[in-house]
Motif scaffolding. Structure first.
Motif, short mmCIF file in Angstrom:
data_model
loop_
_atom_site.label_atom_id
_atom_site.label_comp_id
_atom_site.label_asym_id
_atom_site.label_seq_id
_atom_site.Cartn_x
_atom_site.Cartn_y
_atom_site.Cartn_z
N ILE A 292 0.10 10.81 -10.12
CA ILE A 292 -1.08 10.08 -10.59
C ILE A 292 -2.30 10.54 -9.81
CG2 ILE A 292 -2.12 7.80 -10.86
CD1 ILE A 292 0.85 6.79 -11.03
N ARG A 293 -3.34 10.90 -10.53
CA ARG A 293 -4.60 11.34 -9.95
C ARG A 293 -5.71 10.42 -10.41
NH1 ARG A 293 -1.67 14.23 -7.36
NH2 ARG A 293 -1.26 16.42 -7.63
N GLY A 294 -6.77 10.33 -9.62
CA GLY A 294 -7.94 9.56 -10.04
C GLY A 294 -8.15 8.28 -9.25
N ASP A 295 -7.15 7.83 -8.54
CA ASP A 295 -7.30 6.63 -7.70
C ASP A 295 -7.08 7.05 -6.25
OD1 ASP A 295 -7.64 4.96 -9.92
OD2 ASP A 295 -5.49 4.55 -10.09
N GLU A 296 -7.73 6.32 -5.36
CA GLU A 296 -7.53 6.56 -3.94
C GLU A 296 -6.07 6.27 -3.60
OE1 GLU A 296 -9.22 4.73 0.24
OE2 GLU A 296 -10.45 4.54 -1.57
N GLU A 297 -5.54 7.02 -2.66
CA GLU A 297 -4.14 6.85 -2.27
C GLU A 297 -3.87 5.42 -1.81
OE1 GLU A 297 -1.16 8.39 1.22
OE2 GLU A 297 -2.62 9.82 0.44
N GLY A 298 -2.87 4.80 -2.42
CA GLY A 298 -2.48 3.44 -2.05
C GLY A 298 -3.32 2.35 -2.69
N VAL A 299 -4.28 2.73 -3.53
CA VAL A 299 -5.15 1.76 -4.21
C VAL A 299 -4.75 1.70 -5.68
CG1 VAL A 299 -7.53 1.26 -4.91
CG2 VAL A 299 -7.06 2.09 -2.61
N TYR A 300 -4.63 0.49 -6.18
CA TYR A 300 -4.20 0.26 -7.56
C TYR A 300 -5.43 0.23 -8.46
CZ TYR A 300 -1.40 -1.90 -11.32
OH TYR A 300 -0.75 -2.18 -12.49
N GLY A 301 -5.83 1.43 -8.90
CA GLY A 301 -6.98 1.57 -9.78
C GLY A 301 -6.55 1.79 -11.22
N ASP A 302 -7.50 2.19 -12.05
CA ASP A 302 -7.23 2.31 -13.49
C ASP A 302 -6.12 3.31 -13.82
OD1 ASP A 302 -9.14 0.40 -14.14
OD2 ASP A 302 -10.74 1.88 -14.37
N ALA A 303 -6.13 4.48 -13.19
CA ALA A 303 -5.12 5.50 -13.50
C ALA A 303 -3.72 5.01 -13.12
CB ALA A 303 -5.46 6.81 -12.79
N THR A 304 -3.61 4.43 -11.94
CA THR A 304 -2.31 3.92 -11.49
C THR A 304 -1.86 2.76 -12.36
OG1 THR A 304 -2.94 4.57 -9.24
CG2 THR A 304 -1.02 3.11 -9.46
N ARG A 305 -2.78 1.90 -12.70
CA ARG A 305 -2.46 0.74 -13.55
C ARG A 305 -1.92 1.19 -14.91
NH1 ARG A 305 -4.12 -4.56 -13.51
NH2 ARG A 305 -5.62 -4.09 -11.87
N ARG A 306 -2.62 2.13 -15.55
CA ARG A 306 -2.18 2.60 -16.87
C ARG A 306 -0.76 3.15 -16.80
NH1 ARG A 306 -7.49 4.32 -17.28
NH2 ARG A 306 -6.97 6.37 -16.46
N ASP A 307 -0.50 3.98 -15.79
CA ASP A 307 0.83 4.60 -15.68
C ASP A 307 1.90 3.56 -15.40
OD1 ASP A 307 3.09 6.21 -14.16
OD2 ASP A 307 1.90 7.65 -15.34
N LEU A 308 1.66 2.69 -14.44
CA LEU A 308 2.65 1.68 -14.09
C LEU A 308 2.91 0.74 -15.27
CD1 LEU A 308 4.56 0.41 -12.01
CD2 LEU A 308 2.63 -0.96 -11.22
N THR B 191 0.84 -1.20 0.00
CA THR B 191 0.00 0.00 0.00
C THR B 191 0.88 1.25 0.00
OG1 THR B 191 -1.72 -1.18 1.21
CG2 THR B 191 -1.85 1.23 1.23
N GLU B 192 1.92 1.26 0.83
CA GLU B 192 2.85 2.39 0.88
C GLU B 192 3.58 2.57 -0.45
OE1 GLU B 192 5.40 1.80 4.26
OE2 GLU B 192 3.71 1.86 5.66
N ALA B 193 3.96 1.45 -1.07
CA ALA B 193 4.67 1.53 -2.35
C ALA B 193 3.76 2.09 -3.45
CB ALA B 193 5.19 0.14 -2.74
N VAL B 194 2.52 1.67 -3.47
CA VAL B 194 1.58 2.19 -4.47
C VAL B 194 1.36 3.68 -4.23
CG1 VAL B 194 -0.81 2.11 -5.31
CG2 VAL B 194 0.44 -0.02 -4.90
N ALA B 195 1.19 4.09 -2.98
CA ALA B 195 1.00 5.51 -2.65
C ALA B 195 2.24 6.32 -3.05
CB ALA B 195 0.70 5.67 -1.17
N ARG B 196 3.42 5.77 -2.80
CA ARG B 196 4.67 6.45 -3.17
C ARG B 196 4.75 6.62 -4.68
NH1 ARG B 196 7.95 2.86 -1.01
NH2 ARG B 196 7.63 3.77 1.04
N PHE B 197 4.43 5.57 -5.41
CA PHE B 197 4.44 5.63 -6.87
C PHE B 197 3.46 6.70 -7.36
CE2 PHE B 197 2.70 4.25 -10.97
CZ PHE B 197 3.86 4.20 -11.74
N GLN B 198 2.25 6.72 -6.79
CA GLN B 198 1.25 7.71 -7.18
C GLN B 198 1.75 9.14 -6.92
OE1 GLN B 198 -1.79 6.04 -4.65
NE2 GLN B 198 -2.93 5.20 -6.40
N LEU B 199 2.38 9.34 -5.77
CA LEU B 199 2.87 10.67 -5.40
C LEU B 199 4.01 11.09 -6.32
CD1 LEU B 199 2.90 13.06 -3.37
CD2 LEU B 199 4.55 11.72 -2.04
#
Length: 117
Positions: free
Chosen positions: A95-111, A83-91
């Motif tokens: 990445i916007r559009g997903d809850e912090e620490g949650v691997y949603g569509d926006a985070t998935r596309r970027d990663l 969860t911390e790693a996903v939040a760190r990646f988002q920050l």
């Protein structure tokens, strides 16, 4: 003309309205089932507490990004470290559009764009 205690010729006596409190219902009304959301394969939202092969893939992809997933463990469990790693990646990548620490569509596309094989 009306006469006391009598009825007017040519008119029908008043009819009482049905008592709706004692009227029997016609039976239960079936509500339509809500549509089942079809989630394309690989686009399921992953969040803390999830487990399985998609979580393992997330862990593996995050471990390819320097200093994001410092634990580097690939065990298929979405725990606090992931969860911390996903939040760190988002920050770090804005990445916007997903809850912090949650691997949603926006985070998935970027990663996935950064770690495509």
């Amino acid at each position: 003309m009306l006469f006391p205690g009598g009825s007017d010729a040519g008119t029908d006596p008043p009819v009482a309205a049905p008592d709706t409190a004692t009227a029997s219902p016609a039976g239960p009304t079936a509500l339509p089932e809500p549509p089942t959301e079809v989630v394309p394969e690989g686009s399921e939202v992953l969040e803390p507490g999830d487990s399985g092969p998609q979580v393992s893939e997330l862990q593996e992809r995050l471990s390819r990004i320097p200093d994001v997933y410092t634990e580097g463990r690939v065990d298929g469990r979405y725990d606090a470290g992931l969860t911390e790693a996903v939040a760190r990646f988002q920050l770090w990548y804005g990445i916007r559009g997903d809850e912090e620490g949650v691997y949603g569509d926006a985070t998935r596309r970027d990663l996935e764009s950064r770690t495509s094989t």
